[in-house]
Design a protein around this motif. Sequence first.
Motif: not given
Length: 328
Positions: A276-300
Amino acid sequence: MKRRTFLKTTTLAAAALAAPGLTMAGASKKLRIGTITPGSHFWTQTMDRVGKSMAEKSGGAFASEIFPSGQLGNEATMIQQLQAGGLDMGFLTVAEFSNRIDDMAALFTPYLVADVAQASKLLTGATATAMLDQYKTLGMKGLGFGLGGMRHLISRKSAATSADLAGRKYRITPFAPLRDFYELMDVAPTPVPLPGLFDALANGQVDGADIDLELAWKLKLYDQAPNLKITSQMMFPVVAVVSGKYWAGLDAGEKEMLSQTVSEEIDWLFAQYVEFEPKWLADLKGTGMSVSSAEPEFFGDTLAQWNGIWEPKAPSIAALRAEAQALA
C-alpha cells in the motif's frame, strides 16, 4: 467476533477489563488487547487477526477483545496496565517504549533502511529479535516488532533544505530520539493528538508534521498541508508485548501458539505496507499536492549530530547498521 464499544475514560475502561462476559462463551483464556489506532488501521486489524487465529487454533479455548483508539488511555497508561496485569497484550509504538529503554532508540536511527521492504527484514532479523528480550525489564514478554511505514515531512509551506524548517512547529510523536532530531534543526517539536492534527494544521498551531503516508492520506492532511517531502528518514516500528503475569499463566504449548500466531500476523502487516505505500503515494499525488523527494543531504549536519547523541545510549545501533547494510 464483533468488536464491542467500550467507555473511553481510562478508569472506567480499565474497570471494564475485569467485568465478566467480555469474551466468547466457553472460552477459558481471555486475551484483552489494547491499541491506540482505530479499527480501520492496519495495526488494529493485525490484532483482530491474532485473536481470530488463536480462537481457531485452540478450538475456541482462546477469545480476544480488542480495545482500539486508545479506549484504555494513552500508551503510557496501557503500559502501566500491562505491568499491573490489568491488560493482557498491547500492540504499541516502540516510540513510547524508547522513553523507558534507551536502546529502543536504535530502531529510529535515521536512514537505517531505505523502504518498508528492508524495514520488514531488519525488524525480524537477529538484532531486533534479540532486542525483544529487553522488555523483560518492564515485566513484559516481547513477541515481535511490526511496522507503521516510513516517516516523511508534510507541511503548509515548502522547504528546499532543513534550514528552511528552522523556527517552524512540527507535530511529532513525543519521544526523545525524534524530539532530538527536530530540535537539532531548530524546529519546535509539538505534540498534537492525531485526531486533532488536521485542525492544528488548519489553524496554524503547527506548520507541518512528521508523518507516514497512510495517515497523510487517511486523515486528509493534504487539504491543509499541500507540501510533501518524501524523505524516508526513519522507520516507525510497533511492538507486540504481553503482560508478564499473563505470559506466566500460559503453558508451553500456549506460549508457542501465541508467539507463532503473532509472528504470522506481523508478516501479514509487513505485506500490507509493502503493497500500500506506493498506492498511498499515488493517491496523495493525485490530490494535486506538491510532492518532491529528498536525499539524506537534505538534513545537513543533523544526522551526524543525532548519531553523536544516541550511539552511546543505544548500543544496538551498530549491529542494526551492519545487518541493514547486508540488506541493501
